[in-house]
Scaffold this motif. Structure first.
Motif, PDB file in Angstrom:
ATOM      1  N   ALA A 247       0.826  -1.208   0.000  1.00 54.44           N
ATOM      2  CA  ALA A 247       0.000   0.000   0.000  1.00 54.44           C
ATOM      3  C   ALA A 247       0.858   1.255   0.000  1.00 54.44           C
ATOM      4  CB  ALA A 247      -0.927   0.011   1.214  1.00 54.44           C
ATOM      5  N   ILE A 248       0.544   2.174  -0.907  1.00 55.54           N
ATOM      6  CA  ILE A 248       1.203   3.477  -0.906  1.00 55.54           C
ATOM      7  C   ILE A 248       0.430   4.408   0.021  1.00 55.54           C
ATOM      8  CG2 ILE A 248       1.885   5.486  -2.256  1.00 55.54           C
ATOM      9  CD1 ILE A 248       1.896   3.747  -4.745  1.00 55.54           C
ATOM     10  N   PRO A 249       1.059   4.918   1.077  1.00 56.44           N
ATOM     11  CA  PRO A 249       0.366   5.915   1.898  1.00 56.44           C
ATOM     12  C   PRO A 249       0.404   7.276   1.214  1.00 56.44           C
ATOM     13  CG  PRO A 249       2.566   5.569   2.743  1.00 56.44           C
ATOM     14  CD  PRO A 249       2.409   4.611   1.583  1.00 56.44           C
ATOM     15  N   ARG A 250      -0.684   7.987   1.300  1.00 65.35           N
ATOM     16  CA  ARG A 250      -0.687   9.371   0.805  1.00 65.35           C
ATOM     17  C   ARG A 250      -0.131  10.247   1.916  1.00 65.35           C
ATOM     18  NH1 ARG A 250      -5.937  12.816  -1.483  1.00 65.35           N
ATOM     19  NH2 ARG A 250      -4.863  14.838  -1.626  1.00 65.35           N
ATOM     20  N   ILE A 251       1.093  10.727   1.729  1.00 64.84           N
ATOM     21  CA  ILE A 251       1.782  11.521   2.746  1.00 64.84           C
ATOM     22  C   ILE A 251       2.137  12.879   2.161  1.00 64.84           C
ATOM     23  CG2 ILE A 251       3.877  11.722   4.139  1.00 64.84           C
ATOM     24  CD1 ILE A 251       3.940   8.705   4.376  1.00 64.84           C
ATOM     25  N   SER A 252       1.853  13.925   2.907  1.00 65.11           N
ATOM     26  CA  SER A 252       2.225  15.273   2.458  1.00 65.11           C
ATOM     27  C   SER A 252       2.425  16.179   3.659  1.00 65.11           C
ATOM     28  CB  SER A 252       1.144  15.860   1.547  1.00 65.11           C
ATOM     29  OG  SER A 252       1.458  17.200   1.191  1.00 65.11           O
ATOM     30  N   PHE A 253       3.396  17.059   3.525  1.00 62.35           N
ATOM     31  CA  PHE A 253       3.576  18.139   4.497  1.00 62.35           C
ATOM     32  C   PHE A 253       3.491  19.494   3.793  1.00 62.35           C
ATOM     33  CE2 PHE A 253       5.315  14.471   6.612  1.00 62.35           C
ATOM     34  CZ  PHE A 253       4.840  14.617   7.909  1.00 62.35           C
ATOM     35  N   ALA A 254       2.976  19.442   2.554  1.00 67.78           N
ATOM     36  CA  ALA A 254       2.793  20.677   1.787  1.00 67.78           C
ATOM     37  C   ALA A 254       1.324  21.008   1.582  1.00 67.78           C
ATOM     38  CB  ALA A 254       3.482  20.554   0.429  1.00 67.78           C
ATOM     39  N   ASP A 255       0.468  20.030   1.769  1.00 66.67           N
ATOM     40  CA  ASP A 255      -0.966  20.257   1.590  1.00 66.67           C
ATOM     41  C   ASP A 255      -1.487  21.156   2.704  1.00 66.67           C
ATOM     42  OD1 ASP A 255      -3.865  19.886   1.316  1.00 66.67           O
ATOM     43  OD2 ASP A 255      -3.351  18.189   0.035  1.00 66.67           O
ATOM     44  N   LYS A 256      -2.235  22.176   2.346  1.00 65.36           N
ATOM     45  CA  LYS A 256      -2.744  23.142   3.327  1.00 65.36           C
ATOM     46  C   LYS A 256      -3.954  22.623   4.089  1.00 65.36           C
ATOM     47  CE  LYS A 256       0.366  26.078   2.004  1.00 65.36           C
ATOM     48  NZ  LYS A 256       1.575  26.268   2.848  1.00 65.36           N
ATOM     49  N   ARG A 257      -4.545  21.532   3.613  1.00 64.64           N
ATOM     50  CA  ARG A 257      -5.725  20.974   4.275  1.00 64.64           C
ATOM     51  C   ARG A 257      -5.291  20.047   5.403  1.00 64.64           C
ATOM     52  NH1 ARG A 257      -8.087  18.679  -1.222  1.00 64.64           N
ATOM     53  NH2 ARG A 257      -5.844  18.232  -1.345  1.00 64.64           N
ATOM     54  N   GLU A 258      -5.747  20.315   6.592  1.00 64.06           N
ATOM     55  CA  GLU A 258      -5.301  19.575   7.774  1.00 64.06           C
ATOM     56  C   GLU A 258      -5.522  18.076   7.623  1.00 64.06           C
ATOM     57  OE1 GLU A 258      -6.010  19.473  12.642  1.00 64.06           O
ATOM     58  OE2 GLU A 258      -6.994  20.997  11.393  1.00 64.06           O
ATOM     59  N   ARG A 259      -6.625  17.679   6.980  1.00 65.36           N
ATOM     60  CA  ARG A 259      -6.957  16.255   6.876  1.00 65.36           C
ATOM     61  C   ARG A 259      -5.980  15.486   5.981  1.00 65.36           C
ATOM     62  NH1 ARG A 259     -10.458  19.105   3.597  1.00 65.36           N
ATOM     63  NH2 ARG A 259     -10.864  18.308   1.477  1.00 65.36           N
ATOM     64  N   HIS A 260      -5.164  16.225   5.216  1.00 61.52           N
ATOM     65  CA  HIS A 260      -4.203  15.567   4.336  1.00 61.52           C
ATOM     66  C   HIS A 260      -2.757  15.763   4.784  1.00 61.52           C
ATOM     67  CE1 HIS A 260      -7.215  14.330   1.520  1.00 61.52           C
ATOM     68  NE2 HIS A 260      -7.587  15.557   1.224  1.00 61.52           N
ATOM     69  N   VAL A 261      -2.527  16.334   5.968  1.00 57.62           N
ATOM     70  CA  VAL A 261      -1.168  16.560   6.466  1.00 57.62           C
ATOM     71  C   VAL A 261      -0.656  15.285   7.140  1.00 57.62           C
ATOM     72  CG1 VAL A 261       0.267  17.877   8.074  1.00 57.62           C
ATOM     73  CG2 VAL A 261      -1.496  19.038   6.717  1.00 57.62           C
ATOM     74  N   GLY A 262       0.610  14.962   6.886  1.00 57.18           N
ATOM     75  CA  GLY A 262       1.142  13.687   7.359  1.00 57.18           C
ATOM     76  C   GLY A 262       0.523  12.592   6.515  1.00 57.18           C
ATOM     77  N   ILE A 263       0.033  11.542   7.166  1.00 52.92           N
ATOM     78  CA  ILE A 263      -0.709  10.522   6.435  1.00 52.92           C
ATOM     79  C   ILE A 263      -2.133  11.033   6.239  1.00 52.92           C
ATOM     80  CG2 ILE A 263      -1.522   8.142   6.398  1.00 52.92           C
ATOM     81  CD1 ILE A 263       0.747   7.372   8.212  1.00 52.92           C
ATOM     82  N   SER A 264      -2.555  11.132   4.998  1.00 55.79           N
ATOM     83  CA  SER A 264      -3.882  11.644   4.680  1.00 55.79           C
ATOM     84  C   SER A 264      -4.979  10.780   5.301  1.00 55.79           C
ATOM     85  CB  SER A 264      -4.071  11.680   3.162  1.00 55.79           C
ATOM     86  OG  SER A 264      -5.418  11.875   2.817  1.00 55.79           O
ATOM     87  N   HIS A 265      -6.079  11.423   5.635  1.00 59.30           N
ATOM     88  CA  HIS A 265      -7.233  10.664   6.130  1.00 59.30           C
ATOM     89  C   HIS A 265      -7.720   9.682   5.067  1.00 59.30           C
ATOM     90  CE1 HIS A 265     -11.109  11.864   4.196  1.00 59.30           C
ATOM     91  NE2 HIS A 265     -10.387  12.878   3.771  1.00 59.30           N
ATOM     92  N   HIS A 266      -7.434   9.938   3.784  1.00 61.44           N
ATOM     93  CA  HIS A 266      -7.805   8.991   2.734  1.00 61.44           C
ATOM     94  C   HIS A 266      -7.128   7.645   2.972  1.00 61.44           C
ATOM     95  CE1 HIS A 266      -9.185  11.956  -0.670  1.00 61.44           C
ATOM     96  NE2 HIS A 266      -9.911  12.053   0.423  1.00 61.44           N
ATOM     97  N   THR A 267      -5.829   7.670   3.242  1.00 66.41           N
ATOM     98  CA  THR A 267      -5.101   6.427   3.516  1.00 66.41           C
ATOM     99  C   THR A 267      -5.596   5.778   4.795  1.00 66.41           C
ATOM    100  OG1 THR A 267      -3.104   7.170   2.364  1.00 66.41           O
ATOM    101  CG2 THR A 267      -2.827   5.448   4.031  1.00 66.41           C
ATOM    102  N   ILE A 268      -5.738   6.572   5.843  1.00 61.19           N
ATOM    103  CA  ILE A 268      -6.162   6.026   7.134  1.00 61.19           C
ATOM    104  C   ILE A 268      -7.527   5.369   7.023  1.00 61.19           C
ATOM    105  CG2 ILE A 268      -6.834   6.652   9.486  1.00 61.19           C
ATOM    106  CD1 ILE A 268      -4.615   8.835   9.336  1.00 61.19           C
ATOM    107  N   THR A 269      -8.466   6.027   6.376  1.00 59.94           N
ATOM    108  CA  THR A 269      -9.816   5.486   6.256  1.00 59.94           C
ATOM    109  C   THR A 269      -9.827   4.234   5.394  1.00 59.94           C
ATOM    110  OG1 THR A 269     -10.719   7.711   6.479  1.00 59.94           O
ATOM    111  CG2 THR A 269     -12.203   6.025   5.639  1.00 59.94           C
ATOM    112  N   ALA A 270      -9.128   4.275   4.257  1.00 59.04           N
ATOM    113  CA  ALA A 270      -9.099   3.111   3.376  1.00 59.04           C
ATOM    114  C   ALA A 270      -8.484   1.902   4.067  1.00 59.04           C
ATOM    115  CB  ALA A 270      -8.330   3.434   2.101  1.00 59.04           C
TER     116      ALA A 270
END
Length: 360
Positions: A247-270
């Motif tokens: 599994a590729i985690p969606r990770i970002s520290f550039a996204d301005k949306r809190e839900r996508h900072v670090g490991i995105s909630h998309h990855t966590i939920t999936a």
């Protein structure tokens, strides 16, 4: 409701197999439009066409393109091929495809009784922009590896829409494409993700498959309402077929949306709701502060208990992509602006290559 308007093609801007980008005149105004030749046939300057303007009218993220629905300057369009499987079923644009598993296919006998992909590593992403780093890193470590890209129907349905796939195939970074579900236009067509995985293994004779949707993930700023939820379902399919899901985690520290900072909630939920079986979750090594944020999320969401978390040294990913002049973006951000995102995708490719090499 959809919005349709009559237009005239005033310029052909670019072409690639299955895809024609044009400039059209709509009510005296110029707009970009896309034609998929598999649906509409070829178009030329001066043709009168009907365009679907709905997405542009709503200011959605389609790049400002209209889509050509039909060519009024042609009396008929005939789709070539011997297939009997319909995609875009029961819509005015339903298209016949020769699916790899159907009886008329040369692969039918090979695929007829398949129930296992025999430990084939399968990299499972959520965003189309994860594809290049994963593929390039597999090839970097194992140049002879044959890679099949399976495009799901979670976003764009025509594979021809992806300039990225065309570039990766031209560069030799992916070897064969398979479009699953209602996605269409791959080197091979498949009815669902299970048969697509079987086709990758036995029809394409791939060493590794990479699965992700095409461009244009759908989201709603709700916990469950996003098409990237399919990552968990694909993991289940891979396990059901006795493969190795990475599994590729969606990770970002550039996204301005809190839900996508670090490991995105998309990855966590999936991975915590949709996936009901284990995957290898590859985490790239990062600087201490970012690593602490990601590790805290892993512990909080119990990802290390439901999946096998593996730390991967992926610092070379950015330089390898640049050296090959493969310069993807994600949400408009470049390799340098969002390096952790691409490192995370590359880490999955590194792990898959090491599986093929006999290590982990």
């Amino acid at each position: 409701m959809l919005t349709l308007k009559r237009a005239k093609i005033i310029e052909i801007r670019s072409e690639r197999p299955g895809y024609i980008e044009v400039l059209v005149d709509v009510d005296g105004n110029r707009h970009k439009a896309i034609c998929y030749s598999a649906l509409v046939g070829d178009v030329r300057q001066g043709d009168d066409v009907i365009v679907n303007t709905t997405a542009v009218d709503l200011d959605l993220g389609t790049g400002g393109y209209h889509f050509i629905l039909c060519n009024l300057s042609k009396d008929s369009v005939t789709s070539a091929g011997d297939g009997h499987i319909m995609k875009l079923r029961y819509t005015p644009l339903q298209i016949k495809c020769l699916a790899a598993e159907e009886e008329n296919s040369p692969y039918h006998k090979t695929l007829k009784d398949v129930t296992s992909i025999e430990s084939m590593p399968v990299i499972v992403g959520t965003l189309h922009s994860q594809l290049p780093a994963a593929a390039v890193m597999v090839k970097e470590l194992l140049p002879t590896a044959k890679i099949a890209y399976i495009m799901t129907d979670g976003a764009a349905l025509p594979l021809a829409f992806s300039r990225l796939v065309a570039e990766l195939k031209s560069a030799g970074s992916i070897d064969v494409t398979i479009t699953a579900g209602h996605a269409f236009g791959g080197d091979m067509e498949a009815i669902n993700i299970f048969s697509a995985l079987a086709a990758a293994k036995y029809a394409a004779q791939a060493d590794v498959a990479i699965v992700s949707m095409g461009p244009g993930i759908v989201g709603s700023n709700t916990r469950l309402g996003f098409t990237g939820m399919e990552q968990g379902q694909v993991i289940n399919a891979v396990n059901g077929l006795k493969g190795v899901p990475v599994a590729i985690p969606r990770i970002s520290f550039a996204d301005k949306r809190e839900r996508h900072v670090g490991i995105s909630h998309h990855t966590i939920t999936a991975l915590t709701i949709a996936a009901v079986s284990r995957s290898i979750l590859t985490i790239p090594e990062m600087d201490r502060g970012k690593a602490n944020t990601v590790n805290d999320q892993i512990v909080k969401e119990r990802l290390d208990q439901t999946h096998t978390v593996v730390q991967i040294s992926a610092g070379a990913v950015i330089s390898v992509l640049k050296s090959k002049n493969i310069l993807p973006t994600t949400m408009g951000r470049t390799l340098d602006q969002d390096p952790e995102f691409f490192m995370a995708a590359g880490a999955a490719g590194i792990y898959a290559a090491n599986v093929l090499l006999g290590g982990k």
